[in-house]
Write an enzyme that holds these catalytic residues in place. Structure first.
Site, PDB file in Angstrom:
ATOM      1  N   LYS A   1      27.683  50.616  65.050  1.00  0.00           N
ATOM      2  CA  LYS A   1      28.712  51.593  64.713  1.00  0.00           C
ATOM      3  C   LYS A   1      28.313  53.026  65.066  1.00  0.00           C
ATOM      4  O   LYS A   1      29.171  53.924  65.059  1.00  0.00           O
ATOM      5  CB  LYS A   1      29.053  51.501  63.231  1.00  0.00           C
ATOM      6  CG  LYS A   1      29.678  50.172  62.812  1.00  0.00           C
ATOM      7  CD  LYS A   1      31.032  49.970  63.467  1.00  0.00           C
ATOM      8  CE  LYS A   1      31.735  48.737  62.892  1.00  0.00           C
ATOM      9  NZ  LYS A   1      33.093  48.590  63.419  1.00  0.00           N
TER      10      LYS A   1
ATOM     11  N   SER B   1      26.310  38.834  59.500  1.00  0.00           N
ATOM     12  CA  SER B   1      27.250  38.612  60.599  1.00  0.00           C
ATOM     13  C   SER B   1      26.522  38.284  61.891  1.00  0.00           C
ATOM     14  O   SER B   1      27.060  37.555  62.739  1.00  0.00           O
ATOM     15  CB  SER B   1      28.149  39.842  60.793  1.00  0.00           C
ATOM     16  OG  SER B   1      27.409  40.964  61.196  1.00  0.00           O
TER      17      SER B   1
END
Length: 466
Positions: free
Chosen positions: A102, A349
């Site tokens: 991110k 994830s």
């Protein structure tokens, strides 16, 4: 420098050689000494490590974003001994300075807003809704570039590390009711931005809106995708979990275009969801533990790939060729396994995406498409999840061991020592059994070989007699 200024060891060697040759000419002595210096200098260069590919100092932390490595995974160590793909590689996005993929999105959203004249350091407060990693990336970028930041996130104990990190960067965290799920912190961010604008006027707040901001996939189209293709032009599949969808869409679009332009074949793009929350495949959202993906929303960036097309199972969507899923338990197990077998401390994830990538790499249709390399995105570090159920057993062990009194600690240490002795003995016995089995197999092979030799000799004798 070694060529211009003789090294001391080389000069000494040269002088000694000159003396040994009993040279009477002082000029010859100096020449031989100089040659010794040159040889010594070259020897020094031979043992020095090569220079860094980019040793230039950076202007700020934002310049360190990107350029993350690809690491080959040993599929056999992860429980997949016979994959059909050539290899599976993980793109280690947690090596960005803010610790996740991110960082790329955060920097792109801010710099593009600056370029468009929408925000000004010292005046505009950035506002974002995030479960953590985007907030950390934005907090880092905001601190570096002179902005205040407000982050709306769900009130979950598993996000403790993220809360602390954002606060450490100077951001303000506001929390939503977890019962309201993703929509809860999205609405909270909207309210915070509106309140600032009403109090301070236009330009006082800028809502980043990562779920709809086109600069999100653009960041990956301009950086992540090109990095993958430059390092691995043979990439034939990209696998990534879907939160906002920005990473998969941006990098996937670039890789498809690059492969077509280079005539390297096609790149198959695979989106990964939690099995409990396959909303992009038309199923209902259920609670899961794969933080960062499976938001429970039919996210706008993915919906926009095929506007109006219903979300159903077993269908592609725009540039996304396939949807795969992984259960929370399996994803967490794979994440822990990556740490123990590869030294890769990753989040939940990543475990889910790697498991899906290895499963796809083992499928027959992977072999049918020819030898290909598969890239899977590893978006964040396991350090972000120390309060997550993924590490519950280790946390409980740590609390028990670190909270003991001296007597209990001594008993525990003795028990641990005894266990190591028992384990070592068990390992020795297993190796002994293995050697016995190998010896028996060798003896059987030898007996079989001997029988074959005797049969061949007898057959030759019969032929001679005939």
């Amino acid at each position: 420098m070694g060529l211009l200024f003789p090294s001391l060891p080389g000069a000494v060697v040269g002088i000694l050689l000159a003396v040994l040759w009993t040279a009477k000419d002082v000029w010859l002595l100096l020449v031989v000494a100089m040659l010794g210096g040159v040889i010594g200098g070259l020897a020094v260069f031979a043992v020095l490590p090569p220079p860094s590919p980019d040793p230039k100092p950076l202007q700020d932390v934002c310049a360190a974003i990107g350029g993350t490595p690809l690491v080959r995974l040993d599929a056999a160590k992860l429980g997949f001994p016979s994959i059909k793909a050539r290899a599976v590689y993980a793109k280690l996005e947690f090596q960005n300075p803010g610790g996740s993929v991110k960082d790329r999105v955060a920097l792109k959203m801010v710099t593009e807003a600056e370029r468009k004249g929408l925000i000004t350091p010292g005046r505009t407060t950035l506002v974002e809704a995030t479960s953590g990693n985007t907030g950390i990336g934005l907090a880092m970028v905001a601190a570096s570039r002179g902005y205040k930041l407000i982050v709306a996130m769900p009130r979950l104990t598993s996000l403790e590390e993220r809360y602390v990190l954002m606060r450490a960067f100077g951001a303000e965290d506001i929390l939503s009711d977890p019962a309201l799920k993703t929509q809860g912190f999205l609405d909270l961010a909207e309210e915070a931005a509106a309140e600032l604008i009403s109090l301070k006027g236009s330009g006082a707040a800028f809502l980043c809106r990562q779920f709809t901001n086109e600069d999100n996939p653009l960041a990956h189209y301009q950086s992540t995708g090109p990095e993958i293709f430059k390092a691995l032009p043979t990439v034939g599949m990209l696998v990534a979990g879907v939160g906002t969808g920005g990473t998969l869409i941006g990098a996937g679009r670039y890789l498809k275009e690059a492969a077509a332009a280079a005539r390297n074949g096609k790149v198959h793009v695979v989106a990964v969801e939690p099995t409990e929350s396959r909303v992009l495949q038309g199923h209902k959202h259920r609670v899961h533990s794969l933080v960062g993906i499976g938001t429970g929303l039919q996210v706008p960036l993915v919906e926009a790939l095929s506007p109006g097309q219903p979300f159903t199972a077993d269908t592609s969507r725009g540039l996304i060729d396939e949807f795969a899923s992984c259960s929370s338990g399996d994803g967490l197990d794979m994440g822990l396994k990556l740490a123990k077998t590869h030294g890769l401390l990753v989040g939940p994830s990543t475990g889910a995406a790697v498991l899906c990538a290895l499963s796809l790499a083992s499928a027959d249709d992977c072999a049918a498409n020819g030898a290909m390399d598969i890239v899977v995105i590893a978006p964040s570090s396991g350090v972000r999840y120390l309060q997550h159920p993924m590490y519950r057993a280790i946390r409980e062990e740590a609390r028990e061991m670190l909270g003991m009194d001296d007597k209990s600690a001594a008993i525990a240490a003795a028990a641990a020592k005894k266990k190591r002795v028992v384990d070592a003995e068990q390992e020795r016995l297993e190796k002994t059994e293995d050697k016995k089995e190998e010896g028996a197999a060798e003896m059987a092979d030898a007996a079989l070989t001997g029988s074959s030799v005797r049969l061949r000799v007898s057959h030759e004798q019969i032929l001679q007699v005939e």
